[in-house]
Design a protein around this motif. Structure first.
Motif, short mmCIF file in Angstrom:
data_model
loop_
_atom_site.label_atom_id
_atom_site.label_comp_id
_atom_site.label_asym_id
_atom_site.label_seq_id
_atom_site.Cartn_x
_atom_site.Cartn_y
_atom_site.Cartn_z
N ILE B 476 0.83 -1.33 0.00
CA ILE B 476 0.17 0.35 -0.27
C ILE B 476 0.68 0.68 -0.23
N CYS B 477 0.47 2.19 -1.12
CA CYS B 477 1.67 3.67 -0.71
C CYS B 477 0.86 4.50 -0.15
N GLY B 478 1.60 5.96 -0.10
CA GLY B 478 0.82 6.90 0.88
C GLY B 478 -0.92 6.96 0.35
N SER B 479 -1.02 7.26 -0.76
CA SER B 479 -2.38 7.72 -1.17
C SER B 479 -3.52 6.71 -0.66
N GLY B 480 -2.93 5.30 -0.72
CA GLY B 480 -3.70 3.99 -1.06
C GLY B 480 -4.07 4.02 0.52
N ILE B 481 -2.88 3.91 1.29
CA ILE B 481 -3.56 3.90 2.77
C ILE B 481 -4.20 5.15 3.72
N ILE B 482 -4.42 6.32 2.74
CA ILE B 482 -5.52 7.78 3.41
C ILE B 482 -6.91 6.89 2.97
N GLU B 483 -7.21 6.61 1.37
CA GLU B 483 -8.24 5.96 1.14
C GLU B 483 -8.06 4.90 2.26
N ALA B 484 -7.61 3.72 2.11
CA ALA B 484 -7.97 2.75 3.16
C ALA B 484 -8.67 2.92 4.04
N VAL B 485 -7.85 3.97 4.92
CA VAL B 485 -8.10 3.96 6.01
C VAL B 485 -10.24 4.91 5.74
N ALA B 486 -9.34 6.17 5.25
CA ALA B 486 -11.14 6.86 4.87
C ALA B 486 -12.45 5.75 4.97
N GLU B 487 -12.19 4.88 3.99
CA GLU B 487 -13.12 4.04 3.28
C GLU B 487 -13.65 3.13 4.74
N PHE B 489 -13.58 3.72 7.45
CA PHE B 489 -14.45 4.44 8.44
C PHE B 489 -15.87 4.59 8.54
N LEU B 490 -15.46 4.55 7.08
CA LEU B 490 -17.24 5.33 6.04
C LEU B 490 -17.80 3.76 5.51
N ALA B 491 -17.24 2.84 6.72
CA ALA B 491 -17.84 1.37 6.51
C ALA B 491 -17.67 1.05 7.39
N LEU B 649 -10.69 10.85 13.80
CA LEU B 649 -11.05 10.74 12.18
C LEU B 649 -12.49 11.55 12.22
N PRO B 650 -12.40 12.90 11.26
CA PRO B 650 -13.74 14.00 11.86
C PRO B 650 -14.65 13.37 11.15
N HIS B 651 -15.92 13.02 11.48
CA HIS B 651 -17.12 13.60 11.36
C HIS B 651 -18.47 14.13 11.62
N ARG B 652 -17.91 15.38 12.55
CA ARG B 652 -18.85 16.23 13.03
C ARG B 652 -18.63 17.78 12.01
N SER B 653 -20.44 17.62 11.41
CA SER B 653 -20.41 17.80 10.36
C SER B 653 -20.18 19.70 10.55
N ASP B 654 -19.88 20.19 12.44
CA ASP B 654 -20.32 20.91 12.39
C ASP B 654 -18.30 22.19 12.10
N ALA B 660 -20.16 17.68 4.94
CA ALA B 660 -21.66 17.03 4.90
C ALA B 660 -22.37 15.83 3.34
N ASP B 661 -21.97 16.94 2.72
CA ASP B 661 -22.93 16.17 1.57
C ASP B 661 -22.38 14.72 0.96
N ILE B 662 -21.09 14.75 2.01
CA ILE B 662 -19.57 13.02 1.27
C ILE B 662 -20.21 12.27 2.23
N LEU B 663 -20.21 12.06 3.54
CA LEU B 663 -20.12 11.35 4.51
C LEU B 663 -21.81 11.40 4.72
N PRO B 664 -21.79 9.64 4.87
CA PRO B 664 -22.50 8.66 4.73
C PRO B 664 -23.59 9.77 6.37
N ALA B 665 -24.86 9.41 5.90
CA ALA B 665 -25.29 8.81 7.66
C ALA B 665 -25.06 7.59 8.10
N SER B 666 -24.33 7.27 9.11
CA SER B 666 -23.83 6.11 9.23
C SER B 666 -24.71 5.63 10.49
#
Lengths: 690, 690
Positions: B476-487, B489-491, B649-654, B660-666
């Protein structure tokens, strides 16, 4: 060592010739003699402690095998006995496998032998001594003590930035640059010495050194690079004092005695320039180390050097091929002064040190002459001053505050004792003063290292340690040959045209194939046990040299419309030791009241020292170098005429009125006048061909 | 090679660890495996043509025996099988006696293996590509054709004097100086080319080259010396075109991956600075030679170079010990720009070439950041611009035409794939894009070198050459690990505090001692045949790095009284390949409209190139470097607070309204809000200790 006789392949009817470098002494030796014995016979002093027992290794020499057409030598390895096992072991131990021990090497054919400096028995006397002069001390470098702000969080000037701030606040200095090696040492230095340092500044422009705490001593080196001698003066740049002086042979002598042969060497050998450049750099490094040692400092405490020399020396110093100086139009690579980092030249001074090279005037009048000018300042005189600097080349300057002419004359090395059969460089035992009794034709002389005349010497059983000669004569040095020829002329041994007088009746005159020689020192007075002679060829060489010098001066006088000059300054080692009276008798210099002829010592070295101590003088040097009008002797038809006219020994009181009191009313002078006039006309073409 | 089993002295219960440098890849291997096999298992590509027949010698590596506490390795010679006769012969033939052939060297204990550049199977992809920008071409060097007066008798300006006259007459240039090496070549040059030459001038002050006749091409080199990568751009200084680019690994990686370890290396080893200085100079010389070769010129045709890098890199480049940068007050040796002769640094460009080094802002914000500034010019904007340059350190600048703040954040090398269990540098096969299905928790990914997602790959009998994966995943390279961790979180795989969600039910999650790992790529998708995981430690390392980066930006915003910025520029290789959306999801950067977040490529390299092409920009750089106010993160109490707040990991829309548009209403997001608030307070101290 008869076992070595199988190496004898030399024509039996001729003894082999051996030439010793760098002195240039040469002579014939009986085959089978050791190199050491041969050297002693010729007055070449080689150190030897063990006396041939192969244990001290002090007498090592380099023997070259090859063709040296200039020296009339074709030698090959078989001209020398091969080294035995014991000698090989010793040379290996000395890391000198390229050398031979002169006590164990036997001559069987022509040889060129180089005596390295460490093998020479007596150091050369330092003839180039600096005279004391009043110079305003205003050097290009100075040391300043500063206290620097400590590094603190949230303040980002950097150590160099803080040092700059300190220099601005405490010394009102702006826009400085920093030498990279200093930057590399700056941080640990500031922290080790509690943020107080002494900065060395070059021209208030560049920080070339930073030292811990308060430091006072600041040192510079002035160097006069002569073709033969390199003289250095270590100066305290605060007081202007000379702390140490040193002079070494110019090692380039190995590659050619005069400038033209060195230029040829650079032309003929692809690595010629490189070799000569490296050689002078090595010598300058040894010189710097030596003066530093004498003054109890390090060579790296020297922060600036000023160097002068003729144009060829300066080109080679800077690593520029001098070949353009060897032929018309004698183009310099650069005429102007330069400042070069010493490390760019591999000079081991301080790593940040600069070398300032004074400007040149023209292809044959270099920084050494400019140095003479700023030392003697003829351009500030109302009188007409003639400055004569005799080295292998002679530089001549004539002028006053309104104009200055310069010229260069190819005198050759005769005045330095080279090209003279028994010529030696100035060293203990060299004949430097000569008087000849006009009646008996017997000479008395003085040698360097002994104040007494040779006729005061006592030898044999009645001699005491006080009355014994301190040195027997080893040969004739420059001032000695001048006096010898002049005295021979005054004593009637020579005709005004330079021929030996066959009518002269004395057992001091020797004739061989109708060519005369004069016994200046007898076998008993000579260190070699053989008499020391002045030959017809020697007289001819002196005539050619003095004619070149005189013609150069005359050329400038003609240009300026002068028939005489008010004052003559004799610069250089030669000028210091020559007796002005004899210089005039021989016709080296134009007519002038004798009390107005001065030796000014090593004025080139003085000028270098002045430029070292006073940076304004460098600007003056640059201006004077451009202001002086150079007269090219090579293309001036006047020069040839003057040269031919000057070949004769002077005896006409209309040309040299100031000689009237000195010259004896010699009957031969009048007798020969008529004949001499004809001879002069005849000789005109013949002499020029010489 | 069972005969080598006698070298096994490793604890039997633990497989030996092998680390490959410079990639930093590490792993455990079964004892007795060859180094080559071990390398392949870990995705380290070593070239090998003969396949272990000891005939090609392409697979040579250096194996170090010693203690590497930082890497947890204590190796000794017996950890490796000794070389056989055949191998020894081959290594001798390759003049590589200090190497081993990795196909014939068997692992029996912990090892640190360095793969030399020539043994790497695939060149590193040049991530630092120069973007095209409009730059006024006004370089510091220029070439001028001049016709020089011939040397003539009676004219004594010298060749340099005549060249100066020609430059004054034909180009109105005065007060020039001449580089000594040029003076050495000037005379033969002028004569060979009939007195017509092309002169290369530096800043219209110094003649640094003279070439025969009319010459046109003039070339400069811009170099960005990163801690990891050295990128060079050869430019035509007439057109401004980039003629060639090249990038090499920074060889100093061997002495430490990040800046602090290199500073330590210089501190702990007396020759540490010397080694790292020589290493970078050698690499710069190879770089210059390489770009020159590509452009069909010689390295000696390059007449100037501009170099940028962080302060440690610049210190080492100039041969200045960087130890002061390793501790407060982080004092620079020099903050200002410098011009240094390339030859003083042993750089083999033109002998007269200069290297211009851009200034620094502060101890941790160097010439590379100044280069970014002159490339992006935030100081000419009305809007508030945030410039983020992520390397091993992150430099952050915030401001507009009225003020500019800068800071440095110690992100560490996690974003570059180091300190990540399956992290690799950007190379073919490295996972760079990740998407995780929130329902199945199964990932699809894209690797460098293949445009398709992994779920489009076909394998087995039905696969065609077109549908087969071009590269299996190597890590996993740098951009890959960023996306992996973010995804992740989103999942819902990760809690906002970074812990693995134990309630999450998927066979992609692996649990060991209550620590979770996520299978990003299966064994079938992996080049090594083993799955590629994202571990709890990896997530923690990414959290620490992103918190440091975010806290730095937040610190500057607080200082400026801003709660958001108008525009974010992502500089550097990392900035080019990261998806801004994921950077914001992860909370690397503060909230901003996504369309106003731009990657700006290698802005440091661009800035170096701009300074190379336009000398006025160097003055601008010097002014901006001093004008920018540096905020010291290390001593700002604000920084610690912001750092701790940013660990989650950020999740507060304030805080991130644009998310707000991106994050799923998990649902887990809401469920966990109350618990999370407590956890955040608890974690404050714990996280800071990490």
């Amino acid at each position: 060592m008869s076992s070595n006789n199988n190496h004898l392949n030399h024509p039996v009817n001729q003894d082999p010739t051996v030439i010793f470098m760098p002195s240039g002494r040469r002579g014939r030796v009986t085959p089978g003699q050791s190199v050491l014995t041969a050297a002693r016979q010729m007055g070449v002093e080689i150190e030897s402690i063990c006396g041939g027992r192969l244990t001290c290794g002090k007498c090592k020499v380099q023997v070259e095998a090859g063709a040296f057409p200039k020296h009339g030598i074709i030698s090959n390895p078989s001209h020398l006995s091969p080294p035995g096992e014991e000698e090989q072991r010793m040379l290996k131990r000395l890391h000198s496998e390229d050398c031979r021990l002169s006590c164990a090497a036997y001559v069987y054919g022509d040889l060129l032998v180089t005596v390295p400096e460490e093998s020479r028995a007596h150091k050369q006397i330092i003839r180039k001594s600096a005279t004391e002069r009043v110079i305003e001390i205003k050097p290009a470098i100075r040391k300043l003590y500063v206290e620097v702000d400590q590094a603190e969080l949230g303040e980002h000037r950097g150590d160099w930035g803080r040092l700059q701030s300190a220099l601005a606040d405490q010394w009102q200095l702006q826009h400085l640059r920093l030498d990279l090696p200093v930057l590399r040492r700056l941080q640990p230095m500031l922290r080790k010495c509690n943020w107080s340092v002494t900065v060395t500044l070059w021209h208030d422009q560049e920080v070339i050194d930073v030292q811990p705490g308060y430091q006072e001593g600041i040192y510079g080196l002035a160097v006069d690079i002569g073709s033969t001698t390199v003289a250095g003066f270590l100066c305290d740049l605060r007081t202007g004092d000379i702390l140490a002086t040193e002079s070494f042979m110019n090692p380039q002598v190995t590659y050619g005695e005069d400038l033209m042969s060195r230029i040829s060497y650079a032309m003929m050998n692809t690595d010629g320039l490189e070799k000569m450049h490296t050689a002078i750099i090595d010598t300058l490094n040894r010189l710097a180390a030596s003066v530093a040692r004498q003054a109890n400092i390090q060579a790296r405490d020297i922060h600036e050097a000023v160097m002068v020399g003729n144009t060829t020396m300066m080109h080679i110093l800077l690593g520029i091929n001098p070949i353009e100086l060897g032929g018309a139009p004698f183009a310099l690579a650069n005429r102007d002064a330069m400042d070069i980092k010493a490390r760019e030249l591999n000079l081991r001074l301080h790593p940040g040190a600069y070398v300032h090279v004074l400007p040149a005037e023209a292809g044959h009048v270099g920084a050494d002459n400019v140095a003479v000018l700023i030392a003697e300042q003829p351009y500030q005189q109302d009188e007409n001053v003639l400055v004569v600097d005799v080295g292998t080349n002679a530089e001549i300057v004539l002028g006053n505050r309104h104009w200055l002419y310069s010229a260069s004359s190819p005198t050759g090395p005769a005045f330095e004792g080279a090209q003279i059969t028994y010529g030696v460089r100035a060293a203990p035992g060299a004949i430097e003063r000569v008087r000849i009794d006009p009646d008996t034709k017997i000479a008395r002389f003085r040698v360097i290292g002994d104040e007494r005349w040779s006729n005061e010497w006592q030898r044999g059983p009645q001699a005491t340690p006080e009355t014994q000669p301190r040195h027997l004569a080893i040969g004739i040095c420059g001032s000695g040959i001048i006096e010898a020829v002049a005295e021979m002329f005054l004593a009637g041994i020579l005709w005004p045209d330079g021929r030996f007088n066959q009518r002269c009746d004395s057992d001091r005159l020797v004739w061989e194939e109708r060519k005369g020689s004069y016994i200046l020192a007898t076998a008993e007075e000579s260190a070699t046990g053989a008499p020391i002679l002045v030959t017809q060829d020697d007289v001819r060489n002196i005539q050619l040299a003095k004619a070149a010098l005189y013609a150069g001066a005359k050329l400038l006088m003609n240009r300026a419309g002068l028939t005489s000059v008010d004052r003559i300054l004799l610069a250089g080692a030669f000028g210091s030791y020559i007796d002005p009276k004899y210089a005039m008798i021989l016709g080296l210099i134009p007519d002038c009241a004798l009390e107005n002829v001065y030796p000014v010592g090593n004025a080139a070295g003085d000028g270098a020292r002045i430029a070292l101590l006073n940076r304004d003088k460098r600007i003056e040097a640059q201006q004077i170098a451009r202001w002086t009008r150079y007269i090219e002797t090579a293309i001036d038809p006047d020069f040839q005429t003057e040269f031919v006219n000057a070949i004769h020994l002077p005896h006409r009181s209309d040309t040299f009125p100031h000689l009237a009191d000195i010259l004896p009313a010699s009957p031969s002078d009048d007798d020969d006048a008529g004949e001499h006039g004809r001879r002069r006309r005849r000789s005109r073409t013949r002499m020029v061909k010489l």
